[in-house]
Design a protein around this motif. Structure first.
Motif, PDB file in Angstrom:
ATOM      1  N   ASN A 182       0.831  -1.205   0.000  1.00 40.80           N
ATOM      2  CA  ASN A 182       0.000   0.000   0.000  1.00 40.80           C
ATOM      3  C   ASN A 182       0.867   1.259   0.000  1.00 40.80           C
ATOM      4  OD1 ASN A 182      -2.537  -1.069  -0.155  1.00 40.80           O
ATOM      5  ND2 ASN A 182      -3.256  -0.212   1.781  1.00 40.80           N
ATOM      6  N   THR A 183       1.637   1.416   1.058  1.00 42.21           N
ATOM      7  CA  THR A 183       2.481   2.604   1.200  1.00 42.21           C
ATOM      8  C   THR A 183       3.894   2.165   1.593  1.00 42.21           C
ATOM      9  OG1 THR A 183       1.907   2.885   3.536  1.00 42.21           O
ATOM     10  CG2 THR A 183       0.538   4.029   1.908  1.00 42.21           C
ATOM     11  N   VAL A 184       4.875   3.022   1.273  1.00 44.21           N
ATOM     12  CA  VAL A 184       6.273   2.735   1.597  1.00 44.21           C
ATOM     13  C   VAL A 184       6.923   3.990   2.160  1.00 44.21           C
ATOM     14  CG1 VAL A 184       8.496   1.919   0.727  1.00 44.21           C
ATOM     15  CG2 VAL A 184       6.393   1.118  -0.348  1.00 44.21           C
ATOM     16  N   THR A 185       7.731   3.815   3.196  1.00 40.78           N
ATOM     17  CA  THR A 185       8.583   4.886   3.707  1.00 40.78           C
ATOM     18  C   THR A 185      10.010   4.342   3.766  1.00 40.78           C
ATOM     19  OG1 THR A 185       8.399   4.288   6.050  1.00 40.78           O
ATOM     20  CG2 THR A 185       6.666   5.701   5.137  1.00 40.78           C
ATOM     21  N   ASP A 186      10.931   5.161   4.259  1.00 40.66           N
ATOM     22  CA  ASP A 186      12.316   4.717   4.375  1.00 40.66           C
ATOM     23  C   ASP A 186      12.500   3.628   5.428  1.00 40.66           C
ATOM     24  OD1 ASP A 186      13.150   6.398   2.405  1.00 40.66           O
ATOM     25  OD2 ASP A 186      13.832   7.975   3.773  1.00 40.66           O
ATOM     26  N   SER A 187      11.522   3.485   6.315  1.00 42.15           N
ATOM     27  CA  SER A 187      11.689   2.531   7.416  1.00 42.15           C
ATOM     28  C   SER A 187      10.539   1.545   7.557  1.00 42.15           C
ATOM     29  CB  SER A 187      11.857   3.279   8.736  1.00 42.15           C
ATOM     30  OG  SER A 187      10.715   4.104   8.984  1.00 42.15           O
ATOM     31  N   GLY A 188       9.617   1.539   6.603  1.00 43.60           N
ATOM     32  CA  GLY A 188       8.507   0.611   6.732  1.00 43.60           C
ATOM     33  C   GLY A 188       7.569   0.629   5.546  1.00 43.60           C
ATOM     34  N   PHE A 189       6.562  -0.219   5.617  1.00 47.01           N
ATOM     35  CA  PHE A 189       5.535  -0.262   4.574  1.00 47.01           C
ATOM     36  C   PHE A 189       4.245  -0.800   5.183  1.00 47.01           C
ATOM     37  CE2 PHE A 189       7.164  -4.558   4.548  1.00 47.01           C
ATOM     38  CZ  PHE A 189       6.109  -5.378   4.164  1.00 47.01           C
ATOM     39  N   SER A 190       3.172  -0.692   4.418  1.00 43.85           N
ATOM     40  CA  SER A 190       1.876  -1.190   4.884  1.00 43.85           C
ATOM     41  C   SER A 190       1.198  -2.010   3.793  1.00 43.85           C
ATOM     42  CB  SER A 190       0.960  -0.025   5.294  1.00 43.85           C
ATOM     43  OG  SER A 190       0.575   0.730   4.150  1.00 43.85           O
ATOM     44  N   VAL A 191       0.285  -2.880   4.225  1.00 43.73           N
ATOM     45  CA  VAL A 191      -0.526  -3.667   3.301  1.00 43.73           C
ATOM     46  C   VAL A 191      -1.963  -3.658   3.805  1.00 43.73           C
ATOM     47  CG1 VAL A 191       1.357  -5.191   2.560  1.00 43.73           C
ATOM     48  CG2 VAL A 191      -0.049  -5.830   4.525  1.00 43.73           C
ATOM     49  N   ASN A 192      -2.890  -3.888   2.888  1.00 33.24           N
ATOM     50  CA  ASN A 192      -4.307  -3.987   3.213  1.00 33.24           C
ATOM     51  C   ASN A 192      -4.747  -5.429   2.983  1.00 33.24           C
ATOM     52  OD1 ASN A 192      -7.023  -2.286   3.599  1.00 33.24           O
ATOM     53  ND2 ASN A 192      -7.399  -3.875   2.070  1.00 33.24           N
ATOM     54  N   ILE A 193      -5.333  -6.055   4.006  1.00 36.20           N
ATOM     55  CA  ILE A 193      -5.706  -7.463   3.940  1.00 36.20           C
ATOM     56  C   ILE A 193      -7.226  -7.592   3.875  1.00 36.20           C
ATOM     57  CG2 ILE A 193      -5.488  -9.713   5.041  1.00 36.20           C
ATOM     58  CD1 ILE A 193      -2.836  -8.427   4.207  1.00 36.20           C
ATOM     59  N   ILE A 194      -7.719  -8.257   2.837  1.00 30.44           N
ATOM     60  CA  ILE A 194      -9.153  -8.507   2.738  1.00 30.44           C
ATOM     61  C   ILE A 194      -9.531  -9.668   3.663  1.00 30.44           C
ATOM     62  CG2 ILE A 194      -9.243  -7.614   0.381  1.00 30.44           C
ATOM     63  CD1 ILE A 194      -9.430 -10.533  -0.588  1.00 30.44           C
ATOM     64  N   PRO A 195     -10.804  -9.775   4.054  1.00 33.44           N
ATOM     65  CA  PRO A 195     -11.212 -10.821   4.998  1.00 33.44           C
ATOM     66  C   PRO A 195     -10.858 -12.234   4.543  1.00 33.44           C
ATOM     67  CG  PRO A 195     -12.929  -9.168   4.817  1.00 33.44           C
ATOM     68  CD  PRO A 195     -11.905  -8.824   3.777  1.00 33.44           C
ATOM     69  N   HIS A 196     -10.984 -12.540   3.245  1.00 30.08           N
ATOM     70  CA  HIS A 196     -10.679 -13.886   2.759  1.00 30.08           C
ATOM     71  C   HIS A 196      -9.222 -14.241   3.003  1.00 30.08           C
ATOM     72  CE1 HIS A 196     -10.775 -17.466   0.221  1.00 30.08           C
ATOM     73  NE2 HIS A 196      -9.651 -17.023  -0.325  1.00 30.08           N
ATOM     74  N   THR A 197      -8.318 -13.317   2.692  1.00 30.46           N
ATOM     75  CA  THR A 197      -6.894 -13.576   2.900  1.00 30.46           C
ATOM     76  C   THR A 197      -6.587 -13.775   4.376  1.00 30.46           C
ATOM     77  OG1 THR A 197      -6.315 -12.282   0.940  1.00 30.46           O
ATOM     78  CG2 THR A 197      -4.575 -12.667   2.533  1.00 30.46           C
ATOM     79  N   ALA A 198      -7.188 -12.966   5.232  1.00 35.15           N
ATOM     80  CA  ALA A 198      -6.961 -13.110   6.668  1.00 35.15           C
ATOM     81  C   ALA A 198      -7.436 -14.473   7.163  1.00 35.15           C
ATOM     82  CB  ALA A 198      -7.681 -11.996   7.427  1.00 35.15           C
ATOM     83  N   ALA A 199      -8.599 -14.905   6.671  1.00 34.86           N
ATOM     84  CA  ALA A 199      -9.171 -16.170   7.138  1.00 34.86           C
ATOM     85  C   ALA A 199      -8.399 -17.386   6.659  1.00 34.86           C
ATOM     86  CB  ALA A 199     -10.625 -16.270   6.684  1.00 34.86           C
ATOM     87  N   MET A 200      -7.726 -17.278   5.503  1.00 42.80           N
ATOM     88  CA  MET A 200      -7.058 -18.427   4.892  1.00 42.80           C
ATOM     89  C   MET A 200      -5.565 -18.481   5.174  1.00 42.80           C
ATOM     90  SD  MET A 200      -9.607 -19.938   3.603  1.00 42.80           S
ATOM     91  CE  MET A 200      -8.782 -21.227   2.657  1.00 42.80           C
ATOM     92  N   THR A 201      -5.058 -17.588   6.003  1.00 45.11           N
ATOM     93  CA  THR A 201      -3.620 -17.515   6.297  1.00 45.11           C
ATOM     94  C   THR A 201      -3.413 -17.241   7.786  1.00 45.11           C
ATOM     95  OG1 THR A 201      -3.389 -15.124   5.961  1.00 45.11           O
ATOM     96  CG2 THR A 201      -3.255 -16.522   3.990  1.00 45.11           C
ATOM     97  N   THR A 202      -2.162 -17.118   8.164  1.00 36.07           N
ATOM     98  CA  THR A 202      -1.840 -16.803   9.553  1.00 36.07           C
ATOM     99  C   THR A 202      -2.050 -15.332   9.898  1.00 36.07           C
ATOM    100  OG1 THR A 202       0.480 -16.451   8.926  1.00 36.07           O
ATOM    101  CG2 THR A 202      -0.136 -18.664   9.694  1.00 36.07           C
ATOM    102  N   LEU A 203      -2.408 -14.504   8.923  1.00 42.08           N
ATOM    103  CA  LEU A 203      -2.550 -13.068   9.171  1.00 42.08           C
ATOM    104  C   LEU A 203      -3.654 -12.758  10.174  1.00 42.08           C
ATOM    105  CD1 LEU A 203      -2.127 -11.632   5.559  1.00 42.08           C
ATOM    106  CD2 LEU A 203      -0.500 -11.488   7.452  1.00 42.08           C
ATOM    107  N   ASN A 204      -4.650 -13.619  10.263  1.00 40.29           N
ATOM    108  CA  ASN A 204      -5.771 -13.352  11.157  1.00 40.29           C
ATOM    109  C   ASN A 204      -5.303 -13.209  12.603  1.00 40.29           C
ATOM    110  OD1 ASN A 204      -8.544 -12.821  10.950  1.00 40.29           O
ATOM    111  ND2 ASN A 204      -9.057 -14.788  11.856  1.00 40.29           N
TER     112      ASN A 204
END
Length: 216
Positions: free
Chosen positions: A148-170
């Motif tokens: 989603n976004t990037v800085t010099d020291s980090g980044f972000s992502v947006n997780i949809i409900p399906h991806t969260a439910a099917m992976t360890t991200l939840n």
């Protein structure tokens, strides 16, 4: 080679240390008859070789390099892990090209709900920020995601409900640590641009180099 599309969330049965190396056994619902000894399986994004199987379990050897560069050595019994079998020729590439070679470990700095989705933030070593591009691809614990976004020291992502439910991200929370593989294409481009047409290292990307290469 993998796609970053998780096939199963297994769990750690045993992590047996052998000096600086280790043997990792995971429970899985993957069809074991489709996996041969010597096959590659991505475990939380790290490409490992199957050395034993049976009884709903897969066993892998993890080298000292793998344990040093990934979070695998810190996994406790029962910890969930993302599993993906290697890509077969002719399969759909639904995610992106993933090698299973982890670049670094990132810290989870943020988790917040946005319109039913989950936004995660990650702190990363500054030297790796150049490999991340907004709307580009990144692999987090073996999961193919869009930056989603990037800085010099980090980044972000947006997780949809399906991806969260099917992976360890939840179950991921701030303070956790994850394996990161950046897009292999960016690494090759950087390497090529660092060397001129003569093969000698030059100053990198420049207008002169672009013109000589036919881009201007």
């Amino acid at each position: 080679m993998f796609t970053g599309l998780i096939e199963d969330v297994g769990s750690v049965r045993r992590l047996e240390r052998a000096g600086a190396a280790a043997r990792l056994t995971t429970a899985t619902k993957l069809p074991l008859d489709s996996i041969a000894l010597g096959d590659s399986v991505a475990v939380n994004g790290a490409c490992l070789t199957v050395v034993a199987k049976g009884g709903g379990e897969l066993t892998f050897d993890a080298s000292p390099e793998t344990l040093e560069r990934t979070t695998l050595g810190t996994l406790g019994t029962g910890a969930p892990v993302n599993l993906e079998r290697a890509l077969r020729l002719g399969d759909r590439l639904g995610g992106h090209i993933v090698t299973g070679h982890v670049d670094f470990i990132a810290d989870v700095s943020e988790r917040r709900e946005v319109a039913g989705n989950i936004v995660f933030g990650f702190r990363i070593p500054r030297q790796f920020a150049r490999y991340l591009v907004a709307k580009g691809s990144v692999t987090i614990d073996g999961i193919s995601l869009t930056v989603n976004t990037v800085t010099d020291s980090g980044f972000s992502v947006n997780i949809i409900p399906h991806t969260a439910a099917m992976t360890t991200l939840n179950g991921m929370k701030p303070g956790g640590r994850v394996n990161i593989e950046t897009d292999i294409l960016g690494k090759y481009v950087e390497r090529l641009l660092a060397f001129g047409s003569t093969g000698q290292k030059e100053g990198g990307l420049s207008l002169e180099l672009l013109a000589k290469s036919g881009f201007l």
